[in-house]
Design a protein around this motif. Structure first.
Motif, PDB file in Angstrom:
ATOM      1  N   TRP A 154      45.461  27.159  59.843  1.00 42.84           N
ATOM      2  CA  TRP A 154      44.862  27.584  58.572  1.00 42.84           C
ATOM      3  C   TRP A 154      45.246  26.652  57.435  1.00 42.84           C
ATOM      4  N   HIS A 155      45.845  25.485  57.759  1.00 42.75           N
ATOM      5  CA  HIS A 155      46.260  24.553  56.695  1.00 42.75           C
ATOM      6  C   HIS A 155      45.036  23.814  56.186  1.00 42.75           C
ATOM      7  N   ASN A 156      44.346  24.459  55.266  1.00 40.28           N
ATOM      8  CA  ASN A 156      43.024  23.991  54.885  1.00 40.28           C
ATOM      9  C   ASN A 156      42.980  23.328  53.524  1.00 40.28           C
ATOM     10  N   ALA A 157      44.028  23.478  52.719  1.00 43.30           N
ATOM     11  CA  ALA A 157      43.978  22.919  51.360  1.00 43.30           C
ATOM     12  C   ALA A 157      43.938  21.393  51.426  1.00 43.30           C
ATOM     13  N   HIS A 158      42.994  20.798  50.717  1.00 41.50           N
ATOM     14  CA  HIS A 158      42.887  19.345  50.738  1.00 41.50           C
ATOM     15  C   HIS A 158      42.315  18.863  49.408  1.00 41.50           C
ATOM     16  N   PRO A 159      42.650  17.630  49.026  1.00 45.56           N
ATOM     17  CA  PRO A 159      42.115  17.113  47.759  1.00 45.56           C
ATOM     18  C   PRO A 159      40.613  16.861  47.847  1.00 45.56           C
ATOM     19  N   GLN A 160      39.993  16.838  46.677  1.00 45.80           N
ATOM     20  CA  GLN A 160      38.543  16.692  46.601  1.00 45.80           C
ATOM     21  C   GLN A 160      38.057  15.408  47.272  1.00 45.80           C
ATOM     22  N   TRP A 197      31.419  21.184  59.724  1.00 41.75           N
ATOM     23  CA  TRP A 197      32.055  21.004  58.410  1.00 41.75           C
ATOM     24  C   TRP A 197      32.880  22.232  58.092  1.00 41.75           C
ATOM     25  N   ILE A 216      35.075  29.065  50.604  1.00 38.23           N
ATOM     26  CA  ILE A 216      34.033  28.079  50.919  1.00 38.23           C
ATOM     27  C   ILE A 216      32.902  28.103  49.892  1.00 38.23           C
ATOM     28  N   LYS A 259      36.841  15.877  50.750  1.00 36.53           N
ATOM     29  CA  LYS A 259      35.941  17.025  50.956  1.00 36.53           C
ATOM     30  C   LYS A 259      34.954  16.796  52.097  1.00 36.53           C
ATOM     31  N   ASN A 264      40.516  21.596  47.103  1.00 36.06           N
ATOM     32  CA  ASN A 264      39.664  22.572  47.786  1.00 36.06           C
ATOM     33  C   ASN A 264      40.522  23.388  48.751  1.00 36.06           C
ATOM     34  N   GLU A 311      49.570  27.131  49.501  1.00 30.76           N
ATOM     35  CA  GLU A 311      49.578  25.689  49.798  1.00 30.76           C
ATOM     36  C   GLU A 311      48.705  24.928  48.802  1.00 30.76           C
ATOM     37  N   ASP A 340      39.692  19.415  41.811  1.00 35.92           N
ATOM     38  CA  ASP A 340      40.781  18.574  42.304  1.00 35.92           C
ATOM     39  C   ASP A 340      41.206  18.954  43.714  1.00 35.92           C
ATOM     40  N   ASN A 353      34.332  23.016  55.501  1.00 33.56           N
ATOM     41  CA  ASN A 353      34.200  23.486  54.118  1.00 33.56           C
ATOM     42  C   ASN A 353      33.066  24.482  53.924  1.00 33.56           C
ATOM     43  N   THR A 354      32.264  24.738  54.929  1.00 33.78           N
ATOM     44  CA  THR A 354      31.265  25.793  54.795  1.00 33.78           C
ATOM     45  C   THR A 354      31.320  26.746  55.987  1.00 33.78           C
ATOM     46  N   CYS A 355      32.392  26.630  56.767  1.00 32.24           N
ATOM     47  CA  CYS A 355      32.591  27.517  57.912  1.00 32.24           C
ATOM     48  C   CYS A 355      33.221  28.820  57.423  1.00 32.24           C
ATOM     49  N   ALA A 356      32.568  29.950  57.717  1.00 28.96           N
ATOM     50  CA  ALA A 356      33.062  31.242  57.243  1.00 28.96           C
ATOM     51  C   ALA A 356      34.085  31.850  58.199  1.00 28.96           C
ATOM     52  N   LEU A 357      34.485  31.126  59.225  1.00 36.85           N
ATOM     53  CA  LEU A 357      35.506  31.563  60.181  1.00 36.85           C
ATOM     54  C   LEU A 357      35.160  32.906  60.821  1.00 36.85           C
ATOM     55  N   SER A 408      31.255  24.559  48.772  1.00 39.57           N
ATOM     56  CA  SER A 408      29.990  24.072  49.325  1.00 39.57           C
ATOM     57  C   SER A 408      28.827  25.039  49.112  1.00 39.57           C
ATOM     58  N   CYS A 434      37.210  31.973  54.350  1.00 43.39           N
ATOM     59  CA  CYS A 434      36.274  33.027  53.934  1.00 43.39           C
ATOM     60  C   CYS A 434      36.873  34.396  54.205  1.00 43.39           C
TER      61      CYS A 434
END
Lengths: 178, 142
Positions: A99-105, A74, B87, A108, B114, B127, B112, A76-80, B91, B118
């Motif tokens: 790094w194109h990580n922005a996404h709508p809810q 996931w 993050i 998620k 995310n 973006e 709305d 969304n909880t990966c600290a890279l 989460s 990190c």
């Protein structure tokens, strides 16, 4: 003393240092750690990545029917942090420059890397067997003159029997030869 | 006409809900360093929640800060767009499951957009702000 005049004159012709993004492509450094990707062909399911993962982003679950395992990462909880990449023994995990990580809810919980890694079945008895990539097999049997590709398609029990048979044949040959 | 003009420049407001400050530094970088400069897009940070259009939330929402964050968030006038940066608000991140963590933020607030990372790099935040601006424009009806 008048060095600042040189800098001033230089700056007049240099143009702005602003990165053009979002109107142009942004520069990504070569070793930038972006989203983590898994190559399922190299994964052996050793779960060291799950063990070292700082954010608890990796979930590995065997299917109840024994056909393989599901690998979920996931983002969304990966600290890279790149620990999974560092510890992966087969190089199956890699950090990409993405790094194109922005996404709508609404996306998620779809924002993850999902793979199904199927088990092989043993050539001898048909028991489910974790696949081992050739690179790793070569490392394990580097000093042994055995047919590693054949051995890796056998479950540990059948492998023992196969090896014992080989040893017996070899000893017979040695006896009859002398 | 005012609405048409204002629609180009959403004002940003930051809420730190117990962040380690990493994402806050990236937010600062995004606005204050000429290299990234989010103000090109008409956005600027404002000091009061009553002036804000887009809320950027960082941090995993600690128990101590939960009520204060909710109170500040309530003060922001509608239509507002909430962006979770990093993050932690998305989460819980590396703090998930801790005794002092009430989050993730979307348990209490409607998020709305995310932007995980990190921290996320400034371009990723830009973006996210652009996506938030699009959502905000859609919410304004134009």
């Amino acid at each position: 003393m008048l060095d600042f005049l040189k800098i001033l004159a230089g700056n007049v012709f240099k143009g702005p240092s602003t990165d053009g993004f979002p109107f142009t492509q942004a520069h990504t450094p070569r070793r930038f750690r972006g989203k983590v990707h898994l190559n399922p062909a190299l994964c052996v399911g050793c779960t060291i990545c799950r063990h070292v993962c700082a954010g608890g982003a990796i979930h590995i679950a065997e299917r109840p029917d024994g056909s393989g395992y599901d690998y979920t990462l996931w983002h969304n909880t990966c600290a890279l942090c790149g620990l999974c990449q560092h510890y992966c023994p087969t190089g199956a995990l890699s950090t990409s420059g993405d790094w194109h990580n922005a996404h709508p809810q609404s996306e998620k919980y779809q924002w993850c890397e999902r793979h199904f890694v199927p088990f092989l079945s043993c050539d001898g008895c048909g028991a489910p067997l974790r696949p081992l990539p050739p690179a790793l097999t070569g490392r394990i049997y580097a000093d042994n003159h055995v047919d590693a590709a054949r051995l890796m398609r056998l479950c540990p029990r059948c492998r023992q029997i196969e090896t014992a048979m080989h040893a017996r044949e070899a000893s017979h040959e040695a006896q009859s030869g002398s | 006409m005012l609405r048409k003009l204002a629609a180009r420049s959403p004002w940003l407001y930051r809420i730190n809900t117990g962040s380690c400050n990493g994402c806050d530094v990236e937010l600062l970088t995004t606005a204050c360093i000429p290299r990234y400069d989010v103000e090109r897009l008409g956005c600027r940070y404002c000091g009061s929640p009553r002036h804000a259009d887009i809320v950027l939330i960082t941090g995993p929402l600690t128990v101590r800060l939960k009520d204060k964050v909710l109170r500040v968030w309530e003060e922001i006038p509608e239509p507002k767009v909430t962006v979770a940066v990093g993050i932690c608000p998305v989460s819980g991140g590396v703090f998930r499951g801790g005794y002092s963590i009430a989050g993730p933020v979307d348990k209490y607030l409607p998020i709305d957009i995310n932007v995980p990372g990190c921290p996320p790099r400034p371009q990723a935040i830009i973006e996210g702000v652009i996506k938030a601006r699009d959502a905000w424009l859609a919410r304004m009806g134009g």
